[in-house]
Design a protein around this motif. Structure first.
Motif, PDB file in Angstrom:
ATOM      1  N   PRO A 158       0.800  -1.231   0.000  1.00 50.08           N
ATOM      2  CA  PRO A 158       0.000   0.000   0.000  1.00 50.08           C
ATOM      3  C   PRO A 158       0.830   1.277   0.000  1.00 50.08           C
ATOM      4  CG  PRO A 158      -0.027  -1.013   2.169  1.00 50.08           C
ATOM      5  CD  PRO A 158       0.630  -1.999   1.245  1.00 50.08           C
ATOM      6  N   LYS A 159       2.024   1.237   0.585  1.00 49.46           N
ATOM      7  CA  LYS A 159       2.846   2.445   0.692  1.00 49.46           C
ATOM      8  C   LYS A 159       3.764   2.630  -0.513  1.00 49.46           C
ATOM      9  CE  LYS A 159       2.926   1.998   5.749  1.00 49.46           C
ATOM     10  NZ  LYS A 159       3.806   1.831   6.937  1.00 49.46           N
ATOM     11  N   GLN A 160       3.817   1.659  -1.389  1.00 52.70           N
ATOM     12  CA  GLN A 160       4.721   1.724  -2.532  1.00 52.70           C
ATOM     13  C   GLN A 160       4.174   2.649  -3.609  1.00 52.70           C
ATOM     14  OE1 GLN A 160       6.820  -1.894  -3.822  1.00 52.70           O
ATOM     15  NE2 GLN A 160       5.929  -1.595  -5.838  1.00 52.70           N
ATOM     16  N   ASP A 161       5.056   3.436  -4.208  1.00 47.80           N
ATOM     17  CA  ASP A 161       4.640   4.321  -5.294  1.00 47.80           C
ATOM     18  C   ASP A 161       4.260   3.498  -6.520  1.00 47.80           C
ATOM     19  OD1 ASP A 161       5.196   6.572  -3.740  1.00 47.80           O
ATOM     20  OD2 ASP A 161       7.282   6.650  -4.415  1.00 47.80           O
ATOM     21  N   ALA A 162       3.212   3.894  -7.193  1.00 51.10           N
ATOM     22  CA  ALA A 162       2.738   3.182  -8.382  1.00 51.10           C
ATOM     23  C   ALA A 162       3.554   3.584  -9.603  1.00 51.10           C
ATOM     24  CB  ALA A 162       1.267   3.483  -8.626  1.00 51.10           C
ATOM     25  N   THR A 163       3.652   2.683 -10.556  1.00 53.24           N
ATOM     26  CA  THR A 163       4.389   2.942 -11.795  1.00 53.24           C
ATOM     27  C   THR A 163       3.434   3.100 -12.970  1.00 53.24           C
ATOM     28  OG1 THR A 163       4.618   0.605 -12.387  1.00 53.24           O
ATOM     29  CG2 THR A 163       6.303   1.548 -10.923  1.00 53.24           C
ATOM     30  N   ARG A 164       3.965   3.628 -14.059  1.00 53.83           N
ATOM     31  CA  ARG A 164       3.170   3.796 -15.269  1.00 53.83           C
ATOM     32  C   ARG A 164       2.744   2.456 -15.848  1.00 53.83           C
ATOM     33  NH1 ARG A 164       3.384   8.325 -18.382  1.00 53.83           N
ATOM     34  NH2 ARG A 164       3.961   7.208 -20.286  1.00 53.83           N
ATOM     35  N   GLY A 165       3.540   1.420 -15.600  1.00 53.77           N
ATOM     36  CA  GLY A 165       3.203   0.093 -16.102  1.00 53.77           C
ATOM     37  C   GLY A 165       1.986  -0.499 -15.428  1.00 53.77           C
ATOM     38  N   GLU A 166       1.904  -0.362 -14.113  1.00 48.73           N
ATOM     39  CA  GLU A 166       0.769  -0.943 -13.391  1.00 48.73           C
ATOM     40  C   GLU A 166      -0.462  -0.060 -13.434  1.00 48.73           C
ATOM     41  OE1 GLU A 166       1.057  -0.579  -8.809  1.00 48.73           O
ATOM     42  OE2 GLU A 166       3.136  -0.473  -9.483  1.00 48.73           O
ATOM     43  N   LEU A 167      -0.261   1.247 -13.664  1.00 44.95           N
ATOM     44  CA  LEU A 167      -1.391   2.171 -13.672  1.00 44.95           C
ATOM     45  C   LEU A 167      -2.449   1.754 -14.686  1.00 44.95           C
ATOM     46  CD1 LEU A 167      -2.730   4.766 -12.721  1.00 44.95           C
ATOM     47  CD2 LEU A 167      -1.358   6.013 -14.412  1.00 44.95           C
ATOM     48  N   ALA A 168      -2.013   1.297 -15.860  1.00 45.43           N
ATOM     49  CA  ALA A 168      -2.969   0.894 -16.889  1.00 45.43           C
ATOM     50  C   ALA A 168      -3.846  -0.254 -16.413  1.00 45.43           C
ATOM     51  CB  ALA A 168      -2.223   0.498 -18.168  1.00 45.43           C
ATOM     52  N   VAL A 169      -3.270  -1.172 -15.651  1.00 43.04           N
ATOM     53  CA  VAL A 169      -4.040  -2.322 -15.157  1.00 43.04           C
ATOM     54  C   VAL A 169      -5.052  -1.872 -14.114  1.00 43.04           C
ATOM     55  CG1 VAL A 169      -3.894  -4.646 -14.209  1.00 43.04           C
ATOM     56  CG2 VAL A 169      -2.025  -3.759 -15.603  1.00 43.04           C
ATOM     57  N   TRP A 170      -4.619  -0.970 -13.218  1.00 38.13           N
ATOM     58  CA  TRP A 170      -5.559  -0.422 -12.233  1.00 38.13           C
ATOM     59  C   TRP A 170      -6.770   0.198 -12.940  1.00 38.13           C
ATOM     60  CZ3 TRP A 170      -5.184  -1.267  -7.161  1.00 38.13           C
ATOM     61  CH2 TRP A 170      -3.941  -1.458  -6.555  1.00 38.13           C
ATOM     62  N   LEU A 171      -6.498   1.022 -13.947  1.00 35.35           N
ATOM     63  CA  LEU A 171      -7.576   1.766 -14.598  1.00 35.35           C
ATOM     64  C   LEU A 171      -8.482   0.867 -15.429  1.00 35.35           C
ATOM     65  CD1 LEU A 171      -5.765   5.041 -15.708  1.00 35.35           C
ATOM     66  CD2 LEU A 171      -7.201   4.645 -13.705  1.00 35.35           C
ATOM     67  N   TYR A 172      -7.904  -0.166 -16.045  1.00 39.00           N
ATOM     68  CA  TYR A 172      -8.759  -1.044 -16.831  1.00 39.00           C
ATOM     69  C   TYR A 172      -9.743  -1.791 -15.919  1.00 39.00           C
ATOM     70  CZ  TYR A 172     -10.504  -4.331 -20.217  1.00 39.00           C
ATOM     71  OH  TYR A 172     -11.348  -5.048 -21.018  1.00 39.00           O
TER      72      TYR A 172
END
Length: 389
Positions: A188-202
Motif C-alpha cells: 500500500p505504501k509503494q509508489d505506483a508505476t506507469r506500467g501498473e497504472l494501466a491495469v488499475w484503470l482497466y
C-alpha cells in the motif's frame, strides 16, 4: 513474463482484451506483464509516451499525471458545468490544472485540509485504491469481512485502519493489482508505476461499466455498452439476449485446490473475471458475476501412467448481496497440468512431460478455466442488474 501476468492479473481480465493493431512503444513489448492494458489505453488516446517515443513503464506516477490519466479514462472532459477548487500549489497556468479541477469536482482526487494538492508528489498504490473505488457505486462490507479479504496478504497490517473497508472491498471485487513476484503483498505504501497504472484503470472501467458512481455523469439509457471478452453468435430477441449452449466462457475458479487432496463433489466458486459482451459491445454478463459449482471429477497423476486432471461444473448464478442462487448456470470446464520447465530445450521438455507423466498441480485463486455452456442463457437487457433468467 507474460505467463506470469496471466496468472496474477486475471482478476482484471487483461488477457481477454481484444487484439488491437496499435503501434507498440519500443520499451513495452508483448512480453511485458501489463502490455495489453497499456496498448488498450494507448489506442483510446488515454496513455501516451514521451517525446522520444518511449513509455517508461517502470517510472513512478505523480499525482498530477494520475489526475490527467484518470479523467481521460473516465471521459470527464466537460468543464462548463463544474465548480473549480482552489489549491495553493496549483494555479490556472499549471499543465494539469483542468484535469485536477475535474477530478476534484467529481470527488475522485482531493487535497489536504490546508488546501495543498502536491501535484508533483508520487501517488501510492493505496491512494490509487481509494480513488478507483470512488469511481464506483458499491455495497459496503463489514470490518470483519474486510479483514477476511485482506488476510490473504502478508502485509495486510500495513493498510491503515481508516482504509480497511475500502481496501477489503477492492480485494473482494478483484481490483487490487498484484505485481509479478509479489503476489502475496498489497504494497500500500509503494509508489505506483506507469506500467501498473494501466491495469488499475482497466479494472476500474470494467467495474464502472456496471456500477458507476452516482457523482459521475449519468450513463446513457438502454442496454449498457462495455469493453471486455467478446461472445460471438449471441441471439437478440427484443429486450433479451441469448447466449447459446456450446459457447465457451473463460471463468475464474476462486478456490485454491490440489489434485492430490481435492475430492469429487467439493464445492467451488467461479467468477466472471471481466465483462462478457456481444460483438456490438452490449454488456451481457458483468464482471464479478459469481456461480456456485462442484468438482465433477478429479484424477491424481501417477508416474509413468497418467497425468492429473480436474473437471469443474457450475450450477447456479448467485446474488452478490444475498449469496442465494437466483438462476441456473450449467457449464463444465477442465484443467490438465502444464509442461514443467525443467529444461530450456522445448523438445526434451515435451518428451519429459509425456514420458514421465505423473504430474499433479494446484489451481491458484482466480485460475482461468474455459467453461462450455451446457444450456443456453437468457439475459434481460432492461434489468439494471442483468439478472440471468
Amino acid at each position: 513474463m507474460r505467463k506470469i501476468f496471466i496468472l496474477i492479473a486475471l482478476f482484471l481480465g487483461i488477457t481477454f482484451l481484444p487484439a488491437r493493431a496499435v503501434e507498440e512503444f519500443p520499451d513495452v513489448g508483448p512480453d511485458y506483464w501489463s502490455y495489453d492494458a497499456i496498448m488498450y489505453f494507448k489506442d483510446k488516446n488515454v496513455l501516451s509516451g514521451y517525446p522520444d517515443g518511449y513509455y517508461r513503464p517502470d517510472q513512478k506516477v505523480t499525482r498530477a499525471e494520475f489526475a490527467t490519466i484518470l479523467t481521460k479514462a473516465l471521459g470527464l472532459r466537460n468543464l462548463d458545468s463544474i465548480t473549480f477548487t482552489s489549491y495553493k500549489d496549483v494555479d490556472s497556468s499549471y499543465w494539469a490544472y483542468y484535469d485536477i479541477m475535474l477530478g476534484s469536482y467529481y470527488d475522485l482526487v482531493h487535497g489536504t485540509p490546508e488546501g495543498m494538492f502536491y501535484p508533483k508528489n508520487y501517488i501510492t498504490r493505496l491512494e490509487i485504491i481509494m480513488v478507483i473505488m470512488k469511481a464506483l457505486s458499491i455495497k459496503e462490507i463489514t470490518e470483519q469481512e474486510a479483514l477476511e479479504q485482506l488476510s490473504v496478504f502478508n502485509d495486510a497490517k500495513d493498510v491503515p485502519y481508516w482504509a480497511t473497508l475500502t481496501t477489503g472491498k477492492a480485494q473482494q471485487l478483484g481490483l487490487i493489482v498484484l505485481l509479478p513476484g509479489k503476489e502475496d503483498y498489497i504494497l500500500p505504501k509503494q509508489d505506483a508505476t506507469r506500467g501498473e497504472l494501466a491495469v488499475w484503470l482497466y479494472g476500474m472501467l470494467q467495474r464502472a461499466a456496471i456500477q458507476p458512481s452516482e457523482k459521475l455523469p449519468e450513463a446513457p439509457k438502454g442496454p449498457r455498452k462495455a469493453d471486455g471478452y467478446i461472445i460471438k453468435n449471441v441471439i437478440f430477441d427484443e429486450n433479451y439476449a441469448i447466449i447459446p449452449a456450446g459457447t465457451i466462457l473463460p471463468l475464474g475458479v476462486m478456490d485454491c485446490l490440489f489434485t492430490k487432496t481435492t475430492k469429487e463433489g467439493t464445492e467451488v466458486l467461479t467468477r466472471a473475471l471481466v465483462n462478457f459482451v456481444s460483438e456490438d459491445r452490449t454488456l451481457l454478463i458483468p464482471i464479478g458475476s459469481e456461480m456456485t459449482g462442484v468438482i465433477d471429477k478429479v484424477s491424481v497423476g501417477h508416474t509413468l501412467i497418467k497425468n492429473s486432471q480436474m473437471v469443474y461444473r457450475t450450477e447456479y448464478l448467485i446474488d452478490s448481496n444475498t449469496r442465494q442462487a437466483i438462476a441456473p448456470f450449467k457449464a463444465v470446464g477442465q484443467l490438465t497440468p502444464k509442461v514443467r520447465e525443467f529444461t530450456h530445450n522445448p523438445i526434451l521438455q515435451k518428451i519429459g512431460f509425456k514420458g514421465f507423466m505423473g504430474h499433479n498441480f494446484y489451481t491458484h485463486k482466480s485460475q482461468q478455466v474455459d467453461f462450455v455452456l451446457l444450456e443456453e442463457i437468457k439475459i434481460d437487457l432492461e434489468d439494471d442488474l442483468h439478472i440471468i433468467q
